[in-house]
Motif scaffolding. Sequence first.
Motif, PDB file in Angstrom:
ATOM      1  N   LYS A  43      27.686  17.987  37.565  1.00 51.41           N
ATOM      2  CA  LYS A  43      28.204  18.901  36.782  1.00 51.41           C
ATOM      3  C   LYS A  43      27.954  18.251  35.294  1.00 51.41           C
ATOM      4  CE  LYS A  43      32.620  19.090  35.317  1.00 51.41           C
ATOM      5  NZ  LYS A  43      33.001  17.456  33.899  1.00 51.41           N
ATOM      6  N   ILE A  44      27.511  19.744  34.371  1.00 49.90           N
ATOM      7  CA  ILE A  44      26.759  19.597  32.910  1.00 49.90           C
ATOM      8  C   ILE A  44      28.594  19.471  32.403  1.00 49.90           C
ATOM      9  CG2 ILE A  44      26.258  20.226  30.599  1.00 49.90           C
ATOM     10  CD1 ILE A  44      24.441  18.859  32.689  1.00 49.90           C
ATOM     11  N   CYS A  45      29.059  18.822  31.597  1.00 53.72           N
ATOM     12  CA  CYS A  45      30.425  18.721  30.413  1.00 53.72           C
ATOM     13  C   CYS A  45      30.454  19.153  29.547  1.00 53.72           C
ATOM     14  CB  CYS A  45      31.221  18.154  31.316  1.00 53.72           C
ATOM     15  SG  CYS A  45      33.387  18.031  31.031  1.00 53.72           S
ATOM     16  N   GLY A  46      31.851  19.522  28.521  1.00 54.03           N
ATOM     17  CA  GLY A  46      31.183  19.471  27.461  1.00 54.03           C
ATOM     18  C   GLY A  46      30.707  20.479  26.468  1.00 54.03           C
ATOM     19  N   ILE A  47      30.610  21.437  27.731  1.00 53.21           N
ATOM     20  CA  ILE A  47      30.020  22.448  27.051  1.00 53.21           C
ATOM     21  C   ILE A  47      31.023  23.305  26.334  1.00 53.21           C
ATOM     22  CG2 ILE A  47      29.503  24.867  27.575  1.00 53.21           C
ATOM     23  CD1 ILE A  47      27.147  23.039  28.523  1.00 53.21           C
ATOM     24  N   THR A  48      30.193  24.027  25.152  1.00 49.18           N
ATOM     25  CA  THR A  48      30.886  24.705  23.391  1.00 49.18           C
ATOM     26  C   THR A  48      30.488  25.551  23.506  1.00 49.18           C
ATOM     27  OG1 THR A  48      29.758  23.382  21.838  1.00 49.18           O
ATOM     28  CG2 THR A  48      31.347  22.600  22.273  1.00 49.18           C
ATOM     29  N   PHE A 235      24.529   4.269  43.797  1.00 52.77           N
ATOM     30  CA  PHE A 235      26.010   4.476  44.073  1.00 52.77           C
ATOM     31  C   PHE A 235      26.640   6.042  45.091  1.00 52.77           C
ATOM     32  CE2 PHE A 235      26.520   2.239  40.393  1.00 52.77           C
ATOM     33  CZ  PHE A 235      27.524   1.058  40.905  1.00 52.77           C
ATOM     34  N   HIS A 236      25.015   6.347  45.727  1.00 51.77           N
ATOM     35  CA  HIS A 236      25.755   7.978  45.920  1.00 51.77           C
ATOM     36  C   HIS A 236      26.689   8.579  46.128  1.00 51.77           C
ATOM     37  CE1 HIS A 236      22.369   7.442  49.130  1.00 51.77           C
ATOM     38  NE2 HIS A 236      21.986   5.969  48.989  1.00 51.77           N
ATOM     39  N   PRO A 237      26.894   9.164  44.852  1.00 51.69           N
ATOM     40  CA  PRO A 237      28.254   9.838  44.347  1.00 51.69           C
ATOM     41  C   PRO A 237      27.629  11.284  44.879  1.00 51.69           C
ATOM     42  CG  PRO A 237      26.615   9.127  42.616  1.00 51.69           C
ATOM     43  CD  PRO A 237      26.113   8.397  43.806  1.00 51.69           C
ATOM     44  N   GLN A 238      28.548  12.393  45.033  1.00 51.70           N
ATOM     45  CA  GLN A 238      28.728  13.165  45.913  1.00 51.70           C
ATOM     46  C   GLN A 238      27.779  14.302  44.299  1.00 51.70           C
ATOM     47  OE1 GLN A 238      31.097  11.474  47.680  1.00 51.70           O
ATOM     48  NE2 GLN A 238      29.406  11.342  48.942  1.00 51.70           N
ATOM     49  N   VAL A 239      28.692  13.887  42.646  1.00 50.98           N
ATOM     50  CA  VAL A 239      28.698  14.386  41.486  1.00 50.98           C
ATOM     51  C   VAL A 239      28.154  13.962  40.851  1.00 50.98           C
ATOM     52  CG1 VAL A 239      28.897  16.491  40.068  1.00 50.98           C
ATOM     53  CG2 VAL A 239      29.631  16.704  43.019  1.00 50.98           C
ATOM     54  N   VAL A 240      27.227  13.463  40.184  1.00 48.81           N
ATOM     55  CA  VAL A 240      26.920  12.885  38.355  1.00 48.81           C
ATOM     56  C   VAL A 240      27.571  13.904  37.465  1.00 48.81           C
ATOM     57  CG1 VAL A 240      25.485  11.375  39.540  1.00 48.81           C
ATOM     58  CG2 VAL A 240      24.703  13.326  38.826  1.00 48.81           C
ATOM     59  N   ASP A 241      28.163  13.508  36.655  1.00 51.54           N
ATOM     60  CA  ASP A 241      28.488  14.185  35.252  1.00 51.54           C
ATOM     61  C   ASP A 241      28.356  13.685  34.464  1.00 51.54           C
ATOM     62  OD1 ASP A 241      30.474  14.347  33.639  1.00 51.54           O
ATOM     63  OD2 ASP A 241      32.160  15.704  34.461  1.00 51.54           O
ATOM     64  N   VAL A 242      27.661  14.777  33.120  1.00 49.85           N
ATOM     65  CA  VAL A 242      26.836  14.251  31.988  1.00 49.85           C
ATOM     66  C   VAL A 242      27.422  15.418  30.545  1.00 49.85           C
ATOM     67  CG1 VAL A 242      24.801  15.421  32.444  1.00 49.85           C
ATOM     68  CG2 VAL A 242      24.855  13.154  30.670  1.00 49.85           C
ATOM     69  N   ALA A 257      16.130  20.063  27.118  1.00 52.87           N
ATOM     70  CA  ALA A 257      14.920  19.371  27.158  1.00 52.87           C
ATOM     71  C   ALA A 257      15.686  18.035  27.793  1.00 52.87           C
ATOM     72  CB  ALA A 257      14.056  18.849  25.916  1.00 52.87           C
ATOM     73  N   LEU A 258      17.167  17.754  27.367  1.00 50.27           N
ATOM     74  CA  LEU A 258      17.736  16.604  28.200  1.00 50.27           C
ATOM     75  C   LEU A 258      18.735  16.629  29.742  1.00 50.27           C
ATOM     76  CD1 LEU A 258      19.071  14.554  24.859  1.00 50.27           C
ATOM     77  CD2 LEU A 258      17.233  13.991  26.226  1.00 50.27           C
ATOM     78  N   VAL A 259      19.213  17.973  29.208  1.00 49.96           N
ATOM     79  CA  VAL A 259      19.714  18.809  30.156  1.00 49.96           C
ATOM     80  C   VAL A 259      18.812  18.867  31.080  1.00 49.96           C
ATOM     81  CG1 VAL A 259      21.118  20.985  31.335  1.00 49.96           C
ATOM     82  CG2 VAL A 259      21.480  19.524  28.954  1.00 49.96           C
ATOM     83  N   GLU A 260      17.442  19.253  31.170  1.00 48.40           N
ATOM     84  CA  GLU A 260      16.817  19.107  32.329  1.00 48.40           C
ATOM     85  C   GLU A 260      16.270  17.967  33.227  1.00 48.40           C
ATOM     86  OE1 GLU A 260      12.272  22.552  33.381  1.00 48.40           O
ATOM     87  OE2 GLU A 260      13.431  21.730  31.351  1.00 48.40           O
ATOM     88  N   ALA A 261      16.329  17.113  32.355  1.00 49.85           N
ATOM     89  CA  ALA A 261      15.594  15.681  32.696  1.00 49.85           C
ATOM     90  C   ALA A 261      16.372  15.576  33.849  1.00 49.85           C
ATOM     91  CB  ALA A 261      15.579  15.316  31.784  1.00 49.85           C
ATOM     92  N   PHE A 262      17.875  15.683  33.581  1.00 49.24           N
ATOM     93  CA  PHE A 262      18.743  14.192  34.109  1.00 49.24           C
ATOM     94  C   PHE A 262      19.096  14.954  35.093  1.00 49.24           C
ATOM     95  CE2 PHE A 262      23.016  14.390  35.006  1.00 49.24           C
ATOM     96  CZ  PHE A 262      23.754  12.935  34.682  1.00 49.24           C
ATOM     97  N   ILE A 263      18.738  16.725  34.837  1.00 44.19           N
ATOM     98  CA  ILE A 263      19.130  17.454  36.489  1.00 44.19           C
ATOM     99  C   ILE A 263      18.325  16.990  37.600  1.00 44.19           C
ATOM    100  CG2 ILE A 263      19.672  19.809  37.391  1.00 44.19           C
ATOM    101  CD1 ILE A 263      20.942  20.908  34.773  1.00 44.19           C
ATOM    102  N   GLY A 264      16.515  17.045  36.748  1.00 45.15           N
ATOM    103  CA  GLY A 264      15.652  16.851  37.915  1.00 45.15           C
ATOM    104  C   GLY A 264      15.821  15.644  38.520  1.00 45.15           C
ATOM    105  N   ASN A 265      16.055  14.612  37.728  1.00 40.74           N
ATOM    106  CA  ASN A 265      16.240  13.173  38.155  1.00 40.74           C
ATOM    107  C   ASN A 265      17.786  12.771  38.823  1.00 40.74           C
ATOM    108  OD1 ASN A 265      14.020  12.332  36.168  1.00 40.74           O
ATOM    109  ND2 ASN A 265      15.098  11.991  34.449  1.00 40.74           N
ATOM    110  N   ALA A 266      18.749  13.628  38.557  1.00 39.64           N
ATOM    111  CA  ALA A 266      19.304  13.378  39.483  1.00 39.64           C
ATOM    112  C   ALA A 266      19.382  13.966  40.788  1.00 39.64           C
ATOM    113  CB  ALA A 266      20.454  13.960  39.057  1.00 39.64           C
TER     114      ALA A 266
END
Length: 272
Positions: A43-48, A235-242, A257-266
């Motif tokens: 989940k990518i949050c705080g989208i404006t 912790f094996h969460p079903q979803v990670v939020d940033v 670039a940060l969004v892509e890296a976060f999603i890929g790593n998760a």
Amino acid sequence: QLRSEAEAALRVRREGFKARVEAFRAEADVGSKASETGATLVKICGITSPEDSLMAASKGADFIGFIASEGYKRSVERGNAASIIAAARDGGSEPIGVFTSECAEEIISLCEDLKLETVQLHGDAPRLALKDLPERLKVVYVVHMKDGWVSTPMPAELAKVDVSVPDPEYWKKPIDWVSAGRRNVDYILVDKEKAGSSDRLDWDTLVKPKGCSRRGWIMAGGLDAGTVASAVRRFHPQVVDVSGGVCDASGLRKDPALVEAFIGNAKTALVE
């Protein structure tokens, strides 16, 4: 003979009831197994902006969150929210409206206007509104953790106890889903007390919530591209939020670039 027939009928009813309860519990447990059988959801949050919404969705975000309440640096007005929702869906993501102060009537009204199907209850008033929200709305219910216990009431707690003095141990207990007064939620989101800040959730005292939602739990609290893989593996969460962890220098727009890296790593953290 009549007595034995009555006893047999009672056994049948009991077995039927037991089967229904087990079926419901099995449905509730589907999400808890997601991390073991597939990629963690993001989940990518705080989208404006709709541009950031489409960008994050196109990079693989499963959920796009925006702040529907006023008074925050990442709050969005209704017209912009409609564009963010449309862009998220165009990119294949589920939009989520975050509410921090609204009552049930206000939440329902906005959801109807924007055709929004999923809400995040992030404040005291929205949490209390849970019992009055229609079942058609999917719900992410936010709790805050401090020193190893949840400082906000869990969904079942709202129906049974004085919420001004929550039981520190109550959130660890399984919910009896068939009792009167209970209200299911889709996800429990665990965050630190000051959501949106760069401070990290205390991993050493974090205890995963169990049996509190239908689809599992969401881990938030200061994650970024460099820490999310470790969080998923531990912790094996079903979803990670940033939110802030993938922002650019403005603190508002998302860095592709940060969004892509976060999603890929998760999503690759559990892939052997």
